[in-house]
Design a protein around this motif. Structure first.
Motif, PDB file in Angstrom:
ATOM      1  N   GLY A   1       0.801  -1.404  -0.152  1.00 29.70           N
ATOM      2  CA  GLY A   1      -0.128  -0.197  -0.261  1.00 29.70           C
ATOM      3  C   GLY A   1       0.858   1.328  -0.141  1.00 29.70           C
ATOM      4  N   TRP A   2       2.036   1.244  -0.285  1.00 30.33           N
ATOM      5  CA  TRP A   2       3.027   2.355  -0.396  1.00 30.33           C
ATOM      6  C   TRP A   2       2.810   3.141  -1.669  1.00 30.33           C
ATOM      7  CZ3 TRP A   2       7.508  -1.321   1.086  1.00 30.33           C
ATOM      8  CH2 TRP A   2       7.268  -1.483   2.388  1.00 30.33           C
ATOM      9  N   LYS A   3       3.389   4.283  -1.829  1.00 30.09           N
ATOM     10  CA  LYS A   3       3.216   5.115  -2.739  1.00 30.09           C
ATOM     11  C   LYS A   3       4.287   4.591  -3.843  1.00 30.09           C
ATOM     12  CE  LYS A   3       3.690   9.717  -5.021  1.00 30.09           C
ATOM     13  NZ  LYS A   3       2.453   9.541  -5.940  1.00 30.09           N
ATOM     14  N   THR A   4       4.350   4.154  -5.028  1.00 29.38           N
ATOM     15  CA  THR A   4       5.295   3.803  -5.780  1.00 29.38           C
ATOM     16  C   THR A   4       5.472   4.542  -7.324  1.00 29.38           C
ATOM     17  OG1 THR A   4       4.219   2.033  -6.930  1.00 29.38           O
ATOM     18  CG2 THR A   4       5.228   1.367  -4.900  1.00 29.38           C
ATOM     19  N   ARG A   5       6.692   4.761  -7.772  1.00 28.26           N
ATOM     20  CA  ARG A   5       6.870   5.429  -9.041  1.00 28.26           C
ATOM     21  C   ARG A   5       7.853   4.314  -9.644  1.00 28.26           C
ATOM     22  NH1 ARG A   5       7.643  11.208  -6.782  1.00 28.26           N
ATOM     23  NH2 ARG A   5       5.685  12.068  -6.869  1.00 28.26           N
ATOM     24  N   ALA A   6       7.536   4.301 -10.954  1.00 28.77           N
ATOM     25  CA  ALA A   6       8.470   3.456 -11.991  1.00 28.77           C
ATOM     26  C   ALA A   6       8.917   4.554 -13.162  1.00 28.77           C
ATOM     27  CB  ALA A   6       7.555   2.418 -12.783  1.00 28.77           C
ATOM     28  N   ILE A   7      10.252   4.972 -13.024  1.00 25.96           N
ATOM     29  CA  ILE A   7      10.710   5.692 -14.174  1.00 25.96           C
ATOM     30  C   ILE A   7      11.540   4.922 -15.015  1.00 25.96           C
ATOM     31  CG2 ILE A   7      12.338   7.717 -14.367  1.00 25.96           C
ATOM     32  CD1 ILE A   7      11.700   8.346 -11.535  1.00 25.96           C
ATOM     33  N   GLU A   8      11.128   5.090 -16.554  1.00 24.65           N
ATOM     34  CA  GLU A   8      11.681   4.399 -17.426  1.00 24.65           C
ATOM     35  C   GLU A   8      12.777   5.590 -18.111  1.00 24.65           C
ATOM     36  OE1 GLU A   8      10.557   1.592 -21.203  1.00 24.65           O
ATOM     37  OE2 GLU A   8       9.276   1.474 -19.342  1.00 24.65           O
ATOM     38  N   LEU A   9      13.937   5.243 -18.013  1.00 23.29           N
ATOM     39  CA  LEU A   9      14.931   6.331 -18.839  1.00 23.29           C
ATOM     40  C   LEU A   9      14.646   6.221 -20.343  1.00 23.29           C
ATOM     41  CD1 LEU A   9      18.052   6.446 -16.545  1.00 23.29           C
ATOM     42  CD2 LEU A   9      15.788   7.775 -16.524  1.00 23.29           C
ATOM     43  N   ASN A  10      14.764   4.956 -20.803  1.00 20.54           N
ATOM     44  CA  ASN A  10      14.556   4.407 -22.184  1.00 20.54           C
ATOM     45  C   ASN A  10      15.444   5.403 -23.025  1.00 20.54           C
ATOM     46  OD1 ASN A  10      12.994   4.061 -24.895  1.00 20.54           O
ATOM     47  ND2 ASN A  10      11.376   3.111 -23.463  1.00 20.54           N
ATOM     48  N   THR A  11      14.985   6.120 -24.046  1.00 22.12           N
ATOM     49  CA  THR A  11      15.855   6.674 -25.031  1.00 22.12           C
ATOM     50  C   THR A  11      16.427   7.978 -24.271  1.00 22.12           C
ATOM     51  OG1 THR A  11      13.928   7.839 -26.031  1.00 22.12           O
ATOM     52  CG2 THR A  11      14.391   5.770 -26.970  1.00 22.12           C
ATOM     53  N   LEU A  12      16.052   8.753 -23.411  1.00 23.74           N
ATOM     54  CA  LEU A  12      16.363   9.713 -22.759  1.00 23.74           C
ATOM     55  C   LEU A  12      17.951   9.519 -22.596  1.00 23.74           C
ATOM     56  CD1 LEU A  12      13.587  10.654 -20.271  1.00 23.74           C
ATOM     57  CD2 LEU A  12      14.034  11.641 -22.425  1.00 23.74           C
ATOM     58  N   GLN A  13      18.366   8.329 -22.187  1.00 23.40           N
ATOM     59  CA  GLN A  13      19.789   8.406 -21.745  1.00 23.40           C
ATOM     60  C   GLN A  13      20.676   8.177 -22.784  1.00 23.40           C
ATOM     61  OE1 GLN A  13      19.641   4.282 -19.570  1.00 23.40           O
ATOM     62  NE2 GLN A  13      17.603   4.135 -21.040  1.00 23.40           N
ATOM     63  N   ARG A  14      20.328   7.882 -24.109  1.00 22.55           N
ATOM     64  CA  ARG A  14      20.927   7.796 -25.424  1.00 22.55           C
ATOM     65  C   ARG A  14      21.643   9.125 -25.893  1.00 22.55           C
ATOM     66  NH1 ARG A  14      17.770   3.024 -29.228  1.00 22.55           N
ATOM     67  NH2 ARG A  14      16.837   4.895 -29.621  1.00 22.55           N
ATOM     68  N   SER A  15      20.844  10.085 -26.122  1.00 22.63           N
ATOM     69  CA  SER A  15      21.066  11.287 -26.737  1.00 22.63           C
ATOM     70  C   SER A  15      20.994  12.668 -25.927  1.00 22.63           C
ATOM     71  CB  SER A  15      20.046  11.368 -27.767  1.00 22.63           C
ATOM     72  OG  SER A  15      20.299  10.424 -28.878  1.00 22.63           O
ATOM     73  N   ALA A  16      21.533  12.657 -24.629  1.00 21.09           N
ATOM     74  CA  ALA A  16      21.382  13.707 -23.870  1.00 21.09           C
ATOM     75  C   ALA A  16      22.839  14.593 -23.996  1.00 21.09           C
ATOM     76  CB  ALA A  16      21.224  13.100 -22.224  1.00 21.09           C
ATOM     77  N   SER A  17      22.760  15.150 -25.087  1.00 19.80           N
ATOM     78  CA  SER A  17      23.933  15.962 -25.361  1.00 19.80           C
ATOM     79  C   SER A  17      24.178  17.363 -24.440  1.00 19.80           C
ATOM     80  CB  SER A  17      24.000  16.459 -26.803  1.00 19.80           C
ATOM     81  OG  SER A  17      22.935  17.212 -27.145  1.00 19.80           O
TER      82      SER A  17
END
Length: 417
Positions: free
Chosen positions: A291-307
């Motif tokens: 019953g806790w608050k949870t979050r799922a963060i999927e970096l996905n393509t963000l980590q590939r092209s963060a120039s």
């Protein structure tokens, strides 16, 4: 200046990175400086070449500003592909077509910027050239944020992705401390079989941040019940729990956690399953159980092209491997990949060399077991000593009207389309 009889062609393949275009600039500028007449760029890699889609890079890279912009431009300037060449002894029609196009363009040097599958392409093309007596030289230029290419100390693209992951993890940790409530945040990071990127979340652990609580890499089987028990124990001493997982974590029987979800599978030309949803699955499971608050963060393509958060070390080395590839080819080598050789950690010194691509293609380099702690839920200091030099310094984007400016390819200049 050396006299080069023929022309150069270069392509980009596989997933993009924040620095892959710096390698492209390294190939282009070094080739032109050494006397190459024309440097062509394949549109969408070998797949585009088969459709005779290519550009003269001199039409697009004309000034020093273009070079500076392209170095800082993320993703693949020329476009990419995931195209698997057949074995020549089973289907040489594709090879005949490729070599006829190369002959028409008077190509003497062929460069392919990519990861494992791209090096397999270099292997096959260089072998076929040898078989038919072609003098074209084929050199692989390493690229992959996954850092799973063998022999080379690391791959360009990894350092910047690691810098981004470490930075984002710190910010997520700060965000989780805002509210006085039990919360579990799970960050899903790219990495099918190798956990190099996920390990980079440990960079967040420093004097102003306690870092993630648990890190799970695909090198170690993932036990769901053990994971839930660890989270439960952690919540007895702290309210905000941060967990970093690789997208490729598997159960002890080899099943991807993402396969336990309801997502539809996509399989690419190389037989790779698209992995997504592991963090959400685990977050939902914990939420339902406690019953806790949870979050799922999927970096996905963000980590590939963060120039915008690129590592200067990474972008510099990306340029260097492109130049080293040209030097090697012009000196007569073929069927090779450029590698990075670490001379020392402190001070950090790394040099370039070449290595037989046959011994690199289709071999995955994983995080050594001794760089993962005994319980399999964090990385060791040895891993951190390895990755920290690769994230150092910054290269500020060229900003226009408050946003990074990128160099883009104008398709109207494409040849033969």
């Amino acid at each position: 200046m050396e006299h080069i009889r023929g022309n150069v062609i270069v392509g980009q393949s596989g997933g993009p990175t924040a620095v892959i275009n710096s390698s492209l600039v390294g190939v282009f500028k070094t080739a032109k400086d050494r006397g190459a007449k024309t440097v062509y760029g394949m549109r969408h890699g070998i797949q585009g070449l088969l459709e005779e889609k290519y550009v003269d890079l001199s039409d697009h890279i004309q000034t020093s500003l273009d070079i500076d912009l392209l170095k800082r431009t993320p993703s693949a300037f020329l476009g990419s592909c995931r195209y698997k060449l057949p074995e020549a002894d089973k289907d040489n029609g594709v090879y005949k077509k490729i070599f006829s196009i190369l002959k028409k363009l008077d190509i003497e040097f062929f460069f392919y910027i990519g990861g494992n599958d791209s090096m397999d392409t270099i292997r096959k093309l260089s072998d076929y050239a040898l078989e038919i007596g072609s003098s074209i030289r084929f050199i692989g230029v390493p690229k992959t944020i996954d850092n799973d290419l063998d022999i080379t100390d690391h791959t360009p693209g990894f350092g910047s992705a690691a810098k981004y992951i470490g930075s984002i993890t710190k910010e997520v940790i700060r965000d989780g401390l805002v509210f006085d409530q039990n919360m579990v945040t799970i960050i899903e990071i790219m990495g099918r079989n190798a956990g190099w990127l996920t390990g980079a979340s440990a960079l967040a652990k420093c004097e102003d941040c306690e870092g993630p609580d648990l890190i799970y890499l695909p090198e170690i089987p993932f036990d769901v019940e053990s994971f839930i028990k660890k989270v439960e124990e952690l919540h007895k001493v702290k309210k905000s729990i941060i967990v970093a997982i690789s997208e490729g974590i598997r159960t002890p029987d080899g099943k991807y956690i993402s396969e336990l979800t309801d997502t539809v599978e996509f399989i690419d030309a190389f037989g790779h399953k698209a992995l997504s949803g592991s963090a959400k699955y685990l977050a939902n499971m914990i939420g339902a159980k406690f019953g806790w608050k949870t979050r799922a963060i999927e970096l996905n393509t963000l980590q590939r092209s963060a120039s915008h958060l690129v590592s200067r070390v990474d972008i510099t080395e990306a340029y260097q491997v492109g130049g080293a590839a040209v030097k090697a080819a012009f000196e007569g080598l073929t069927g090779q990949m450029v590698i990075l050789k670490r001379v020392s950690d402190d001070p950090y010194i790394c040099t370039t060399d070449t290595y037989d691509v046959h011994k690199i293609a289709n071999v995955e380099k994983k995080v050594p077991r001794e760089w993962i702690n005994e319980t399999g839920d964090f990385v060791t200091q040895e891993y951190l000593n390895y990755v920290k030099p690769l994230i150092q310094a910054e290269l500020t984007p060229i900003m226009v009207d408050g946003l990074p400016r990128h160099l883009t390819l104008n398709d109207k200049n494409l040849k033969n389309i």
